[in-house]
Design a protein around this motif. Structure first.
Motif, PDB file in Angstrom:
ATOM      1  N   TYR A 101      -9.135  13.278  50.736  1.00 37.16           N
ATOM      2  CA  TYR A 101      -8.023  14.145  50.358  1.00 37.16           C
ATOM      3  C   TYR A 101      -7.142  14.395  51.581  1.00 37.16           C
ATOM      4  CZ  TYR A 101     -10.520  17.918  52.715  1.00 37.16           C
ATOM      5  OH  TYR A 101     -11.155  18.679  53.671  1.00 37.16           O
ATOM      6  N   ILE A 102      -5.864  14.615  51.337  1.00 36.74           N
ATOM      7  CA  ILE A 102      -4.911  14.935  52.396  1.00 36.74           C
ATOM      8  C   ILE A 102      -4.165  16.188  51.977  1.00 36.74           C
ATOM      9  CG2 ILE A 102      -2.901  14.140  53.702  1.00 36.74           C
ATOM     10  CD1 ILE A 102      -3.746  11.285  53.098  1.00 36.74           C
ATOM     11  N   VAL A 103      -4.125  17.180  52.863  1.00 36.23           N
ATOM     12  CA  VAL A 103      -3.479  18.451  52.558  1.00 36.23           C
ATOM     13  C   VAL A 103      -1.999  18.379  52.942  1.00 36.23           C
ATOM     14  CG1 VAL A 103      -3.440  20.934  53.025  1.00 36.23           C
ATOM     15  CG2 VAL A 103      -5.635  19.711  52.895  1.00 36.23           C
ATOM     16  N   LYS A 104      -1.151  18.726  51.980  1.00 36.82           N
ATOM     17  CA  LYS A 104       0.296  18.790  52.248  1.00 36.82           C
ATOM     18  C   LYS A 104       0.616  20.066  53.021  1.00 36.82           C
ATOM     19  CE  LYS A 104       1.170  17.028  47.557  1.00 36.82           C
ATOM     20  NZ  LYS A 104       1.861  17.352  46.286  1.00 36.82           N
ATOM     21  N   PRO A 105       1.617  20.029  53.879  1.00 38.64           N
ATOM     22  CA  PRO A 105       2.345  18.839  54.331  1.00 38.64           C
ATOM     23  C   PRO A 105       1.500  18.043  55.326  1.00 38.64           C
ATOM     24  CG  PRO A 105       3.120  20.751  55.514  1.00 38.64           C
ATOM     25  CD  PRO A 105       2.119  21.268  54.529  1.00 38.64           C
ATOM     26  N   PHE A 106       1.656  16.745  55.332  1.00 42.72           N
ATOM     27  CA  PHE A 106       0.854  15.900  56.208  1.00 42.72           C
ATOM     28  C   PHE A 106       1.768  15.057  57.090  1.00 42.72           C
ATOM     29  CE2 PHE A 106       1.220  14.089  51.931  1.00 42.72           C
ATOM     30  CZ  PHE A 106       1.974  12.946  52.181  1.00 42.72           C
ATOM     31  N   LEU A 107       1.220  14.599  58.202  1.00 43.80           N
ATOM     32  CA  LEU A 107       1.961  13.740  59.106  1.00 43.80           C
ATOM     33  C   LEU A 107       1.853  12.290  58.658  1.00 43.80           C
ATOM     34  CD1 LEU A 107       0.803  15.230  62.538  1.00 43.80           C
ATOM     35  CD2 LEU A 107       2.937  15.708  61.299  1.00 43.80           C
ATOM     36  N   ARG A 108       2.827  11.513  59.013  1.00 45.28           N
ATOM     37  CA  ARG A 108       2.837  10.080  58.690  1.00 45.28           C
ATOM     38  C   ARG A 108       1.549   9.423  59.172  1.00 45.28           C
ATOM     39  NH1 ARG A 108       7.235   6.249  58.544  1.00 45.28           N
ATOM     40  NH2 ARG A 108       6.508   4.135  59.041  1.00 45.28           N
ATOM     41  N   LYS A 109       1.149   9.767  60.398  1.00 41.24           N
ATOM     42  CA  LYS A 109      -0.048   9.177  60.988  1.00 41.24           C
ATOM     43  C   LYS A 109      -1.289   9.509  60.160  1.00 41.24           C
ATOM     44  CE  LYS A 109      -2.780   9.141  65.246  1.00 41.24           C
ATOM     45  NZ  LYS A 109      -2.934   9.704  66.606  1.00 41.24           N
ATOM     46  N   GLU A 110      -1.391  10.750  59.686  1.00 40.96           N
ATOM     47  CA  GLU A 110      -2.550  11.165  58.886  1.00 40.96           C
ATOM     48  C   GLU A 110      -2.665  10.341  57.606  1.00 40.96           C
ATOM     49  OE1 GLU A 110      -3.085  15.910  59.846  1.00 40.96           O
ATOM     50  OE2 GLU A 110      -1.555  15.293  58.399  1.00 40.96           O
ATOM     51  N   LEU A 111      -1.533  10.162  56.944  1.00 36.76           N
ATOM     52  CA  LEU A 111      -1.543   9.414  55.690  1.00 36.76           C
ATOM     53  C   LEU A 111      -1.939   7.960  55.924  1.00 36.76           C
ATOM     54  CD1 LEU A 111      -0.970   9.240  52.651  1.00 36.76           C
ATOM     55  CD2 LEU A 111       1.429   8.750  53.219  1.00 36.76           C
ATOM     56  N   LEU A 112      -1.327   7.329  56.927  1.00 40.05           N
ATOM     57  CA  LEU A 112      -1.606   5.919  57.175  1.00 40.05           C
ATOM     58  C   LEU A 112      -3.055   5.697  57.599  1.00 40.05           C
ATOM     59  CD1 LEU A 112       1.675   4.838  59.010  1.00 40.05           C
ATOM     60  CD2 LEU A 112       1.026   4.425  56.633  1.00 40.05           C
ATOM     61  N   GLU A 113      -3.570   6.587  58.435  1.00 41.55           N
ATOM     62  CA  GLU A 113      -4.962   6.444  58.877  1.00 41.55           C
ATOM     63  C   GLU A 113      -5.935   6.607  57.718  1.00 41.55           C
ATOM     64  OE1 GLU A 113      -5.550   9.220  62.026  1.00 41.55           O
ATOM     65  OE2 GLU A 113      -4.703   7.884  63.565  1.00 41.55           O
ATOM     66  N   ALA A 114      -5.635   7.551  56.824  1.00 42.70           N
ATOM     67  CA  ALA A 114      -6.504   7.752  55.661  1.00 42.70           C
ATOM     68  C   ALA A 114      -6.502   6.524  54.763  1.00 42.70           C
ATOM     69  CB  ALA A 114      -6.057   8.983  54.882  1.00 42.70           C
ATOM     70  N   ILE A 115      -5.320   5.955  54.536  1.00 45.53           N
ATOM     71  CA  ILE A 115      -5.213   4.768  53.683  1.00 45.53           C
ATOM     72  C   ILE A 115      -5.953   3.585  54.316  1.00 45.53           C
ATOM     73  CG2 ILE A 115      -3.608   3.038  52.777  1.00 45.53           C
ATOM     74  CD1 ILE A 115      -1.587   5.311  52.394  1.00 45.53           C
ATOM     75  N   GLU A 116      -5.706   3.349  55.608  1.00 49.23           N
ATOM     76  CA  GLU A 116      -6.347   2.226  56.296  1.00 49.23           C
ATOM     77  C   GLU A 116      -7.861   2.371  56.305  1.00 49.23           C
ATOM     78  OE1 GLU A 116      -4.552   2.151  60.122  1.00 49.23           O
ATOM     79  OE2 GLU A 116      -2.562   1.606  59.360  1.00 49.23           O
ATOM     80  N   SER A 117      -8.331   3.587  56.527  1.00 47.85           N
ATOM     81  CA  SER A 117      -9.778   3.830  56.564  1.00 47.85           C
ATOM     82  C   SER A 117     -10.426   3.515  55.221  1.00 47.85           C
ATOM     83  CB  SER A 117     -10.044   5.283  56.952  1.00 47.85           C
ATOM     84  OG  SER A 117     -11.429   5.585  56.852  1.00 47.85           O
TER      85      SER A 117
END
Length: 361
Positions: A101-117
């Motif tokens: 899960y990602i809590v809004k608002p989120f940073l670009r880096k957080e989203l990309l790292e979560a997806i890649e992981s």
């Protein structure tokens, strides 16, 4: 190119995520609500899904629940996008099968790292599944035909001899050949029965089962284990110490557990080596422990218990198609229990089957 499905009702955020992921080289599809999101997920079967929780028409929990019911989308990595900071709500999402899960608002880096992981982990799971599937394919090709043909060859060969030479065969010779035919037929019958049980319990695991109670487990265990010992001509090697408690399992299922575990214990130990069976309450369940002093199972392989999987088939001659231990695990888990294997090479093996006791106990 990996495909990501974004299910988000806030138009600006949805478009921002689509633009961001497209720039990073992903193929991106978006849906403004859960209903459309489910339709697109089933149509495209994306590599990953980003989904908001609070949406009109259908919330994120409902979307995840529907996708988990569908075999084509059940294993797609699923990440919640949420403005909820309530830990209970976040835990609810994880408990329903979300991968992150990602809590809004989120940073670009957080989203990309979560997806890649999550994509990396999904690739690892797929690689592991592909390895197991290939091993299963090799196992079926290598020994299933042998297990089917061997008893049939014996039946046909001895039957032909009796048919062509019955007039010159002695009574003892006819009796001996009849015994070979009987044992081969029984082996073939047991093989087919075990396969049918595998299919049946696999279906039951998907559809659920009716609640049943075994009121006399001690009698079932004693009778079943002694029958196996007698068929292996190892009555003197068997010791049994079990107590009686009503169990949340059918008598037939308990018989299968005891039969398969006892048969394996005799199969993988030499005549004269002791095989013990104990049964008693422990930690809220009833534990059936079958112990042998045989060749043991390597630790790196007994975690891979599965249908048509045999241990060290290349080193040791053995009958069967590798369904026994898998059936035991399926039955135990179907009844809200489980199994545990403890083994040391050349020292022996303990298999513990845990079965729930009836509520009053």
């Amino acid at each position: 190119m990996k495909t990501v499905l974004v299910i988000e009702d806030e138009k600006e955020l949805r478009e921002s995520i689509v633009e961001m992921l497209t720039f990073e080289g992903y193929r991106v599809t978006a849906a403004p609500d859960g209903v459309e999101g489910i339709m697109k997920a089933r149509e495209l079967v994306p590599d990953l899904i980003l989904c908001d929780i609070l949406m009109p028409r259908m919330n994120g929990y409902e979307v995840l629940g529907e996708l988990k019911k569908d075999l084509t989308t059940a294993m797609v990595p699923f990440i919640f996008l949420t403005a909820l900071s309530d830990q209970n709500k976040i835990r609810q999402g994880m408990n329903t099968g979300a991968d992150d899960y990602i809590v809004k608002p989120f940073l670009r880096k957080e989203l990309l790292e979560a997806i890649e992981s999550r994509l990396e982990k999904s690739a690892l799971y797929k690689g592991y599944a592909d390895q197991n599937l290939e091993k299963l394919r090799r196992n079926i090709i290598s020994f299933l035909p042998h297990e089917l043909v061997t008893p049939l060859n014996s039946i046909i060969s001895f039957g032909e001899i009796i048919k062509d030479h019955a007039s010159v065969l002695s009574a003892s010779e006819l009796s001996e050949m009849g015994d070979f035919i009987f044992q081969s037929g029984k082996r073939f019958y047991d093989l087919i029965q075990k396969y049918l049980l595998y299919i049946r319990f696999a279906v039951n695991k998907q559809s659920g089962k009716q609640e049943e109670v075994c009121t006399n487990p001690r009698t079932v265990i004693l009778e079943t284990a002694n029958q196996i010992a007698e068929s292996c001509q190892r009555q003197d090697d068997l010791s049994i110490d079990v107590s009686d408690f009503p169990l949340d399992i059918s008598e037939e299922e308990l018989q299968i557990i005891v039969r398969e575990l006892t048969d394996n214990a005799f199969k993988f130990s030499m005549p004269g080596a002791k095989v013990s069976i104990t049964g008693s309450p422990a930690n809220g369940t009833y534990e059936i422990m079958v112990s042998d002093h045989g060749r043991g199972i390597p630790k790196e392989t007994f975690r891979q218990v599965g249908a048509f999987m045999q241990f060290d088939r290349e080193k040791y001659e053995q009958q069967g198609i590798g369904l026994g231990l898998f059936l035991v695990r399926q039955i135990a888990e179907l009844n809200q229990g489980g199994i545990e294997i403890q083994s040391e090479p050349e020292q022996g093996t303990q298999v513990i089957a845990r079965i729930p006791m009836t509520a009053k106990h």
